[in-house]
Design a protein around this motif. Structure first.
Motif, mmCIF file in Angstrom:
data_model
loop_
_atom_site.group_PDB
_atom_site.id
_atom_site.type_symbol
_atom_site.label_atom_id
_atom_site.label_comp_id
_atom_site.label_asym_id
_atom_site.label_seq_id
_atom_site.Cartn_x
_atom_site.Cartn_y
_atom_site.Cartn_z
ATOM 1 N N ARG A 266 2.718 1.706 -3.402
ATOM 2 C CA ARG A 266 1.809 2.101 -4.469
ATOM 3 C C ARG A 266 1.364 3.547 -4.293
ATOM 4 N N LEU B 174 0.839 -1.206 0.000
ATOM 5 C CA LEU B 174 0.000 0.000 0.000
ATOM 6 C C LEU B 174 0.874 1.256 0.000
ATOM 7 N N ARG C 273 -1.101 -3.703 -9.194
ATOM 8 C CA ARG C 273 -2.469 -4.171 -9.043
ATOM 9 C C ARG C 273 -3.287 -3.128 -8.277
ATOM 10 N N ASN C 274 -4.561 -3.024 -8.615
ATOM 11 C CA ASN C 274 -5.389 -2.074 -7.897
ATOM 12 C C ASN C 274 -6.848 -2.509 -7.947
ATOM 13 N N GLY C 275 -7.666 -1.898 -7.157
ATOM 14 C CA GLY C 275 -9.095 -2.225 -7.160
ATOM 15 C C GLY C 275 -9.852 -1.122 -6.463
ATOM 16 N N TRP C 276 -11.103 -0.940 -6.841
ATOM 17 C CA TRP C 276 -11.896 0.115 -6.221
ATOM 18 C C TRP C 276 -13.362 -0.295 -6.146
#
Lengths: 305, 538
Positions: free
Chosen positions: B427, B424, B436-439
């Motif tokens: 990034r 975290l 990698r990411n996500g929301w």
């Protein structure tokens, strides 16, 4: 003895101080912080949180504050589990873990020691081979495999035992087996090899020569000497087992302390990292001291100075 | 002497083992509460021990599920996700849609019997935005006038009337009032107990359908019907037991054994075996799994490079072989399931896809062309770059798949994983090439997906900055005209893809197991689970 104990107490305090100091500074060297998440809080929120927990101060100042509070017996509030104090979390978790771990150790000792003795007395025979096989398996299989397989067989397939919680004696069976599997195996191996060594000693031959029965020579002379390595192992084993296992507690949903050691680090929950580390260090030091005292009782040749 | 010491020592050791175990009735109660409590108990798992269930502080989906059982906002969501009156009986909305006057129901009470007043809402909302509270979701109140000054324009005209003035018309405001953060809380209790109020059943006083009667951290939370709740008669099981399990395999075992009747997760490799069973449920979730490019770092400072990599992804393969649970290959960033200005149409329907996520071969050809235009024909001269992800089998499998797909462009990508907290940090600081990411949406509106990309935004991990984009978002937030608002949001998303700021992979789905005995269960598009109106068949 009293002088020895006083000296040990001073050394223990020094060790505790060193452990907590090193942990404190190492902890802040690890990247990240307690408030980072997939969704980053706004800058204003971050600032407010840092201020609330005193994390806006330079690390040496934080260290000073923490140590002063610690001297007063205060470990602060958990940063992640808001509203709960570190002492509260540790004491409620430890009660559960210690009971479970205590039972597991009793099981491990009362099975491991006899198994080791039996193996040693039957050296090279099929019984010995069988026990070695069991012991090796026990050391090789990690606890998450043991727990999961036990749960699938006894809870899901046979429907005999529950899958989570600790509300009746039935709930204890699987976690205790999972927890005691490794130490039982380890203790029986330790016991076997030290028993073999003792059995080859001159005094054992003397005992037999002067006409002592096998059982008497075993229990009076051999066992007492052979058990020393197991006692040494018991010190740290007690400390680690009484504080719970991350894996077994997670799998059986047991509200123990084991989980906190790992999750506090993942969460960068600084106060919890410090609390759990200091607590574990204290237990290890105490157990080792007890082990040292136990030596003098089991083997009169050992003197504490 | 020796014997005495030995005896003493043995006693100390035994005491150390046994003593802590005494007097911990609550500690190891396991699931006794469920058996002991009278009436029908619904045992469920929605997640492990919640970090907090203070309505203001919580930002987790499992915590929100617990909060909506213990608290209720002015409005609440029905099984179609539509806001319906909760604590409010009705609302008058001014012509310019800026002033909402809520009328509370008669006889509303807290779980301890005290009266619920409009003042409780005023206190709760202002508490949520106060820096001292340091709530993650404080920004959700920024639609209300006075937010910037730290004092919301929310007035209790009398005990039963609450007047809320917004900065400008907000089409989703009623839905916001159903969000857990907008629940009322008790001033007297919080001032007397501090943060600890939300950790004990005695002080966790709510106004919702259920109240906590037992909480053993890391073990379970038992909620029982709140006899003071206005709609008490309609409620389902006498008790809901949230079993705080954390291990996927153990959760599945408990579900198979019938010890829990609802499981919010399951091991990935079990999905194929369960897919066709009636217990297996999939629902759309408002969120997107995507990949961030660091737009400040060469070669990803070139939009053509970003676009080439975005196109060269076989999303169908990832969804089918890795995701396995019916995720939808993403052709844009704002997921399906969000409505547009015309509520009968979806935002995604109107906006369309920016590339065809099902035409991998065609996209790959296009990607190769773009890469050549960017100065790297067949990947020649392209530096070796690193793909960063956090530990976890699913993320690793996707990383490996992407590595393989990008190799077809002639690009050499190395993959590296980091522990969650470190990841975290890395990034967020932009210390990466691709990550990698996500929301997940915070509320049912596309702005929740789009306003994160403004310059300097806390979750703008791409470190992207575009003045035109910032202006579009600012205008969309200001305008009172819903049609224009959606136009602006579509334009903003267009710009995101003209610049290829990110590479969407799939839209999330919410997967859960529900025992067939349980009737009347529903979940919201944000993933909150509603157990209060369920019944359990024999």
């Amino acid at each position: 003895m009293a002088r020895y104990l006083a000296k040990r107490a001073v050394i223990s305090l020094l060790t505790l101080w060193l452990v907590s100091t090193i942990t404190f500074f190492l902890m802040f060297m690890v990247p990240g912080g307690p408030f980072l998440a997939e969704k980053t809080p706004s800058a204003a929120t971050l600032e407010a949180l840092n201020k609330k927990y005193g994390l806006d101060q330079p690390v040496p100042v934080q260290y000073k504050n923490y140590m002063l509070n610690l001297l007063k017996g205060e470990m602060g509030e958990s940063i992640k589990q808001r509203g709960r104090t570190v002492q509260d979390i540790i004491s409620s978790g430890f009660k559960v873990s210690a009971k479970l771990g205590g039972i597991a150790i009793l099981v491990a000792v009362s099975i491991g020691i006899p198994l080791g003795c039996i193996a040693a007395l039957n050296r090279g025979k099929w019984l010995d081979n069988l026990i070695i096989l069991i012991a090796t398996t026990g050391i090789a299989i990690p606890s998450f495999v043991v727990s999961t397989v036990l749960m699938i067989i006894f809870s899901v397939k046979l429907d005999l035992l529950p899958t989570y919680g600790l509300s009746s004696w039935k709930h204890y069976i699987l976690p205790v087996i999972s927890l005691s599997f490794y130490p039982t195996a380890y203790i029986s191996r330790l016991m076997r090899s030290s028993m073999l060594e003792v059995l080859g000693q001159d005094y054992m031959r003397t005992a037999r020569a002067k006409g002592l029965s096998q059982s008497k020579s075993l229990f009076k002379h051999a066992l007492r000497n052979a058990v020393l390595p197991v006692v040494t192992y018991l010190g740290p084993l007690l400390a680690y087992t009484l504080t719970g296992s991350f894996i077994v507690e997670r799998i059986f949903t047991i509200p123990g302390l084991g989980n906190e050691f790992i999750s506090s680090i993942i969460n960068r929950d600084y106060t919890m990292i410090m609390g759990t580390t200091i607590f574990l260090a204290f237990l290890i030091i105490t157990m080792n001291l007890l082990v040292d005292i136990a030596y003098t009782i089991i083997d009169p040749r050992i003197k504490l100075k | 002497m020796k014997k005495r010491i030995a005896l003493l020592l043995a006693m100390v050791m035994i005491a150390m083992i046994i003593l802590p175990a005494c007097g911990n009735k609550a500690g190891n109660d396991g699931n006794k509460g469920g058996n002991k409590a009278e009436g029908i108990t619904l045992p469920v798992n929605v997640g492990p021990n919640p970090d907090t269930i203070d309505p203001a502080l919580n930002s987790a989906v499992d915590g929100a599920t617990m909060i909506i059982h213990a608290f209720e906002g002015l409005y609440t969501l029905d099984k179609n996700g539509v806001p319906i009156p909760g604590q409010a009986e009705s609302v008058d909305i001014s012509e310019d849609k800026r002033v909402y006057t809520f009328h509370l129901r008669d006889g509303l009470k807290w779980s301890d019997g005290k009266e619920v007043t409009a003042e409780d809402f005023v206190y709760a909302w202002n508490r949520a935005i106060s820096p001292e509270t340091a709530a993650d979701y404080e920004y959700m109140f920024d639609v209300i006038e006075g937010y910037d000054e730290g004092k919301l324009n929310v007035v209790a005209k009398d005990a039963k009337t609450l007047v809320v003035t917004l900065k400008n018309a907000v089409p989703y405001f009623l839905e916001l009032t159903a969000f857990p953060t907008f629940s009322p809380v008790r001033k007297d209790i919080i001032e007397a107990n501090g943060d600890a109020w939300a950790t004990k059943p005695e002080t966790y006083i709510g106004n919702g359908p259920y109240k906590i009667t037992e909480w053993v951290p890391n073990s379970h939370i038992i909620m029982s019907k709140n006899e003071n709740y206005w709609n008490y008669k309609a409620l389902g099981p006498d008790h809901i037991k949230f079993v705080l399990m954390d291990d996927d395999v153990a959760i599945l075992n408990a579900f198979q054994k019938g010890e829990i009747l609802f499981a919010d997760t399951m091991p990935n490799d079990e999905i194929d075996a369960w897919r066709d069973k009636p217990e297996f449920n999939l629902e759309g979730q408002l969120g997107t799994y995507y990949v961030s490019f660091n737009t400040q770092r060469a070669p990803f400072d070139n939009p053509k490079v970003r676009k080439a990599l975005t196109l060269a992804v076989d999303r169908e393969f990832i969804v089918r072989e890795i995701g396995k649970s019916g995720q939808e290959p993403a052709g844009a960033f704002v997921p399906t399931g969000l409505s547009d200005a015309d509520p009968t149409k979806e935002f995604r329907e109107v906006g369309g896809d920016y590339y065809d996520p099902y035409d991998y071969e065609g996209n790959l050809e296009e990607a190769k062309k773009l890469l050549a235009e960017a100065g790297y024909p067949d990947g020649k001269g392209f530096p070796t770059v690193e793909y960063l992800y956090n530990e976890g089998t699913g993320h690793q499998a996707i990383a490996e798949a992407l590595q393989d797909m990008w190799a077809k462009l002639g690009i050499n990508v190395t993959i590296a994983s980091q522990e969650w907290g470190t990841f975290l940090n890395t990034r967020k600081n932009g210390d990466y090439y691709i990550a990698r990411n996500g929301w997940l949406c915070d509320y049912n509106d596309p702005i929740s997906m789009l306003d994160m990309w403004i310059t300097g935004g806390g979750n703008n991990d791409a470190q992207w900055s575009n003045a035109q984009y910032d202006a579009l978002i600012a205008e969309a937030k200001k305008t009172d005209d819903p049609v224009k608002r959606f136009e602006l949001m579509h334009k903003a998303e267009d710009l995101l893809f003209e610049e290829s700021v990110l590479c969407p992979i799939y839209y999330y789905v919410d997967l859960f197991l529900l025992n067939q005995k349980v009737q009347g269960f529903y979940s919201s598009p944000l993933g909150y689970k509603y157990f209060m109106y369920t019944s359990i068949a024999d």
